[in-house]
Design a protein around this motif. Structure first.
Motif, short mmCIF file in Angstrom:
data_model
loop_
_atom_site.label_atom_id
_atom_site.label_comp_id
_atom_site.label_asym_id
_atom_site.label_seq_id
_atom_site.Cartn_x
_atom_site.Cartn_y
_atom_site.Cartn_z
N THR A 24 8.18 -1.75 -3.15
CA THR A 24 7.48 -0.54 -3.60
C THR A 24 8.49 0.36 -4.32
O THR A 24 9.59 0.58 -3.80
CB THR A 24 6.87 0.22 -2.40
OG1 THR A 24 5.96 -0.65 -1.72
CG2 THR A 24 6.12 1.47 -2.84
N VAL B 52 8.48 -8.53 -1.55
CA VAL B 52 7.55 -7.39 -1.44
C VAL B 52 8.37 -6.15 -1.80
O VAL B 52 9.50 -6.00 -1.32
CB VAL B 52 7.02 -7.25 0.00
CG1 VAL B 52 6.15 -6.00 0.13
CG2 VAL B 52 6.26 -8.49 0.43
N ALA C 1 2.86 -1.23 0.17
CA ALA C 1 3.39 -2.56 0.49
C ALA C 1 2.46 -3.27 1.45
O ALA C 1 2.21 -4.48 1.32
CB ALA C 1 4.79 -2.44 1.09
N ALA C 2 1.91 -2.51 2.41
CA ALA C 2 0.97 -3.12 3.36
C ALA C 2 -0.25 -3.66 2.62
O ALA C 2 -0.68 -4.80 2.84
CB ALA C 2 0.55 -2.09 4.41
N ARG D 284 5.81 4.85 1.53
CA ARG D 284 5.14 5.41 2.73
C ARG D 284 3.71 5.89 2.43
O ARG D 284 3.23 6.87 2.98
CB ARG D 284 5.96 6.55 3.35
CG ARG D 284 7.35 6.15 3.78
CD ARG D 284 7.40 4.98 4.76
NE ARG D 284 6.92 5.24 6.10
CZ ARG D 284 7.69 5.61 7.12
NH1 ARG D 284 9.00 5.75 6.94
NH2 ARG D 284 7.20 5.80 8.32
N ARG D 285 3.05 5.13 1.54
CA ARG D 285 1.63 5.42 1.26
C ARG D 285 0.77 4.21 1.57
O ARG D 285 -0.36 4.11 1.11
CB ARG D 285 1.44 5.82 -0.20
CG ARG D 285 2.15 7.08 -0.55
CD ARG D 285 2.03 7.43 -2.00
NE ARG D 285 3.04 8.43 -2.32
CZ ARG D 285 3.22 8.99 -3.50
NH1 ARG D 285 2.43 8.66 -4.50
NH2 ARG D 285 4.17 9.87 -3.70
N GLY D 286 1.37 3.22 2.24
CA GLY D 286 0.61 2.02 2.61
C GLY D 286 0.48 1.00 1.49
O GLY D 286 -0.31 0.06 1.59
N ALA E 42 7.94 -2.42 8.00
CA ALA E 42 6.72 -2.59 7.19
C ALA E 42 6.02 -3.90 7.57
O ALA E 42 4.78 -3.95 7.64
CB ALA E 42 7.07 -2.56 5.71
#
Ligand SMILES: CC(C)(COP(=O)(O)OP(=O)(O)OC[C@H]1O[C@@H](n2cnc3c(N)ncnc32)[C@H](O)[C@@H]1OP(=O)(O)O)[C@@H](O)C(=O)NCCC(=O)NCCS
Length: 291
Positions: free
Chosen positions: A227, A225, A237-238, A233-235, A272
């Motif tokens: 980014t 995974v 990877a989530a 920190r913008r979501g 994360a």
């Protein structure tokens, strides 16, 4: 008693197949290796340089052990029914340092008989898991970003680019090319529907997550995974991870597992994964033989 074993050196493509066969046959939460991440590691490091030595051991028609020695460090998997092979493996490798899962207690004891003792300084990886029932709904992406599975080899260049951006460190560039990534896509257990990309508003790749499903155990692993640092920190990877996990669940996965650095030097990945419901259950340990 170590009669009846046959060591196979430099087996070419038969080596990753043997490693994945053993990892699949032995899979449980107290084993270090899942066949999917071995598929990835082979793609990532599978052009072994002169410092790499690989072998597997067969007993009858079964793979019962494999070993991957890399410049003083040994990774291995050994069928617990065949622990007596440990002596042969460490003699073959000659490495001072061996990494195992802390739950592999029989192997740790056996390595202890050969002089290997746990050494807890430095970096280590933690193993995290979560059930796939009850995955939360996808959070909306920031304005202009889009999420989709890869379309196939045509996306290999984009996929390699985001991997390089996410994993390169100062002085340690990652060199994966589009051609290398097409090699990943040719791996028998690779499935494009488990490989997700987030694209930035300008169409460039921003994040990705790849899952590998072991159908027999119903366990999917996320590996890797990443980014691009410009989009963290913008979501993203989530979002990519959850999409890959939802796709794995649609294909029958019941649980997911992931590895991340467990020490405080690199907290981002663990945080994360915890943010999307993974919880640590085991960690890797390094065993070192006194010189
Ligand atoms: C780990 C990584 C994939 C996270 O990517 P990301 O897109 O920034 O992560 P997200 O924005 O989805 O983060 C979701 C949550 O995870 C946690 N998190 C992510 N990065 C964090 C950090 N550096 N420190 C603390 N918490 C962090 C936070 O809870 C975050 O939510 P918040 O931003 O609302 O606080 C990214 O840092 C990366 O690519 N690192 C290098 C490659 C790597 O280590 N990959 C994982 C191993 S395969």
């Amino acid at each position: 008693m170590t009669a009846g074993y046959r060591r196979v050196d430099d087996a070419g493509p038969a080596q990753p197949a043997a490693m994945q066969e053993l990892a699949g046959r032995l899979w449980s939460w107290s084993r270090r290796w899942h066949p999917g991440e071995l598929a990835w590691f082979w793609c990532e490091h599978g052009r072994p340089g002169p410092a790499h030595r690989l072998a597997h051991w067969r007993h009858g028609d079964r793979v019962v052990a494999w070993a991957w020695a890399r410049g003083g460090r040994l990774d291995l998997q050994l069928d617990p029914e065949h622990l007596a092979l440990t002596a042969r493996i460490v003699a073959w490798s000659g490495d001072r340092s061996v990494t195992v899962l802390d739950a592999e207690t029989g192997l740790i004891e056996e390595l202890g008989r050969h002089g290997y003792q746990r050494q807890d300084d430095g970096a280590f990886f933690v193993h995290l898991r979560r059930p796939l029932a009850g995955l939360p709904d996808a959070a909306p992406l920031p304005d202009g970003y889009t999420l989709r599975p890869v379309s196939g080899p045509a996306d290999a260049g984009l996929r390699a680019a985001v991997h390089r951006a996410a994993f390169s460190l100062p002085g340690r560039p990652v060199t994966m090319s589009g051609a290398d990534y097409r090699g990943v896509m040719r791996t028998p257990s690779y499935r494009p529907e488990l490989d997700w990309l987030v694209l930035a508003p300008d169409g460039t790749p921003a994040a990705s997550a790849l899952a590998w499903l072991d159908v027999a155990s119903g366990v999917a692993v996320l590996e890797p995974v990443g980014t691009d640092p410009r989009h963290r920190r913008r979501g993203l990877a989530a979002a990519a991870s959850q999409a890959a996990l939802r796709a794995a669940a649609r294909l029958g996965a019941k649980h997911a597992r992931v590895c991340a650095r467990g020490d405080d030097d690199r907290p981002a990945a663990r945080a994360a994964y915890e943010a999307i419901g993974f919880r640590a259950y085991a960690r890797n340990v390094r065993l070192v033989r006194r010189a």
